[in-house]
Design a protein around this motif. Structure first.
Motif, short mmCIF file in Angstrom:
data_model
loop_
_atom_site.label_atom_id
_atom_site.label_comp_id
_atom_site.label_asym_id
_atom_site.label_seq_id
_atom_site.Cartn_x
_atom_site.Cartn_y
_atom_site.Cartn_z
N ALA A 80 0.95 -1.18 -0.18
CA ALA A 80 0.02 -0.15 -0.11
C ALA A 80 0.50 1.29 0.03
N GLU A 81 1.78 1.18 0.75
CA GLU A 81 3.02 2.42 0.72
C GLU A 81 3.50 2.79 -0.75
N LEU A 82 3.85 1.42 -1.29
CA LEU A 82 4.17 1.43 -2.85
C LEU A 82 3.25 2.21 -3.90
N VAL A 83 2.06 1.79 -3.45
CA VAL A 83 1.07 2.35 -4.36
C VAL A 83 0.79 3.72 -4.31
N SER A 100 -6.43 1.81 5.79
CA SER A 100 -7.32 1.23 5.26
C SER A 100 -7.46 0.10 4.53
N SER A 101 -5.98 -0.02 3.83
CA SER A 101 -5.82 -0.97 2.99
C SER A 101 -5.39 -2.48 3.62
N ALA A 226 -7.22 2.19 -2.40
CA ALA A 226 -7.59 1.48 -1.12
C ALA A 226 -8.56 0.31 -1.21
N SER A 227 -9.80 0.77 -1.75
CA SER A 227 -10.61 -0.18 -1.76
C SER A 227 -10.32 -1.44 -2.68
N LYS A 230 -8.14 -3.76 -0.69
CA LYS A 230 -8.28 -4.34 0.40
C LYS A 230 -9.24 -5.61 0.09
N LEU A 231 -10.10 -5.41 -1.04
CA LEU A 231 -11.24 -6.40 -1.53
C LEU A 231 -10.67 -7.27 -2.51
N ILE A 232 -9.82 -6.88 -3.37
CA ILE A 232 -9.21 -7.65 -4.38
C ILE A 232 -7.86 -8.25 -4.38
N VAL A 233 -6.96 -7.22 -3.89
CA VAL A 233 -5.40 -7.75 -3.81
C VAL A 233 -5.30 -8.39 -2.58
N ALA A 234 -5.93 -8.05 -1.37
CA ALA A 234 -5.67 -8.81 0.10
C ALA A 234 -5.77 -10.23 -0.12
N PRO A 235 -7.01 -10.83 -0.74
CA PRO A 235 -7.51 -12.22 -0.47
C PRO A 235 -6.46 -12.96 -1.45
#
Length: 317
Positions: A80-83, A100-101, A226-227, A230-235
């Motif tokens: 998230a920091e890089l993004v 939030s990510s 962030a969304s 959180k919802l696509i990359v995280a899983p």
């Protein structure tokens, strides 16, 4: 299991209680702080203690699960920091994006959903995930929220050791190590179980009330990075970690599910309490986080339904 059946059996029961909380928050001036205190200091510790004492999850699996949570949080913070930096975000928005990510609503959304989707073992795994994430949230999370603010991070460890959840975990570990757990049908264990079970509906009501009180002052498009994280990359990232650590079966599935939960509410409180009061182009960090919470919670009705279908099908883990 079909998407419709997953939506009806696992997602909608959770959402229905949260909707009641949302309606209550919109129609009544309900203070969420007392509910938060009751949950944090009474209900959640009871849930954690009972779940850990009666959990069938073996010690080595617990260690791998905690290791997975650490790897996930550290990896998502870095990503998230890089993004954020790649998009040109600056503080305080950058810190809001990272928080939030990274941190999932593993408690008042994740525990009930894991219980509905994967039963008692799912709930026990979700509780373990929550405990590990809370420790990181009040250390790594406080650092991200407070970086640049002199002296703000020094109280992070103190904050951790003020959490009753930590002592509930320690007490449960001692009881399990000494094989001193009373039978589950005793008055003591029944009292603890009933108290802990109350945490789930109260958590969902709190979620609804918090969403009703969310400012939503940030344009939705601004929170899309962030969304998406959180919802696509995280899983996807969580599945890679689970496979690498040998977290399979229900434990691995719940680990991935918890990582895919929408943004947690606690980062909003951390941002308000520890973060800078500055604005970037008229945008406050609190507005960014609250909007991300709202967007990811609504979008999760679709993403989590699809994810649970995949996990229950056995295609992964």
């Amino acid at each position: 299991m079909s998407l419709v059946s997953v939506l009806g059996s696992a997602v909608l029961p959770v959402v229905a209680v949260a909707v009641v909380g949302y309606a209550l928050g919109r129609t009544r001036d309900v203070a969420v702080e007392p509910l938060s205190d009751i949950t944090l200091y009474v209900l959640a510790p009871a849930l954690v203690f009972y779940s850990l004492v009666t959990s069938p999850i073996a010690g080595p699996t617990v260690a791998r699960l905690f290791g997975g949570v650490i790897a996930f949080v550290v990896g998502m913070v870095a990503l998230a920091e890089l993004v954020g930096r790649g998009l040109g975000e600056e503080e305080p928005t950058l810190g809001a994006l990272v928080l939030s990510s990274t941190f999932s609503n593993a408690g008042n959304y994740g525990i009930p959903l894991s219980a509905f989707a994967f039963g008692a073992l799912g709930r026990s795994t979700a509780v373990l995930f929550l405990v590990a994430q809370n420790v990181l949230m009040y250390t790594v999370g406080v650092y991200v929220a407070a970086r640049g603010e002199a002296g703000s991070t020094r109280g992070a460890l103190v904050r951790v050791f003020r959490l009753p959840l930590i002592y509930a975990v320690a007490a449960a570990a001692i009881v399990r190590a000494t094989d001193a757990a009373p039978p589950t049908d005793t008055a003591l264990m029944e009292t603890i179980r009933l108290t802990g079970d109350a945490a789930i509906p109260v958590m969902l009501l709190m979620l609804g009330i918090q969403l009703a009180n969310s400012g939503g002052g940030t344009p939705v498009a601004r929170t899309m990075p962030a969304s998406t994280l959180k919802l696509i990359v995280a899983p996807v990232f969580a599945a890679v970690i689970a496979l690498g650590l040998g977290l399979t079966g229900t434990v691995g599935k719940v680990f991935v599910l918890e990582c895919a939960m929408p943004a947690a509410v606690t980062p909003l409180m951390l941002t308000i309490e520890f973060g800078s009061d500055g604005f970037e182009e008229g945008l406050s960090a609190a507005d960014y986080v609250s909007t991300t919470i709202l967007v990811t919670t609504l979008a999760s009705l679709v993403t989590l339904t699809v994810l649970i279908t995949i996990l229950q099908s056995g295609l992964v883990l």
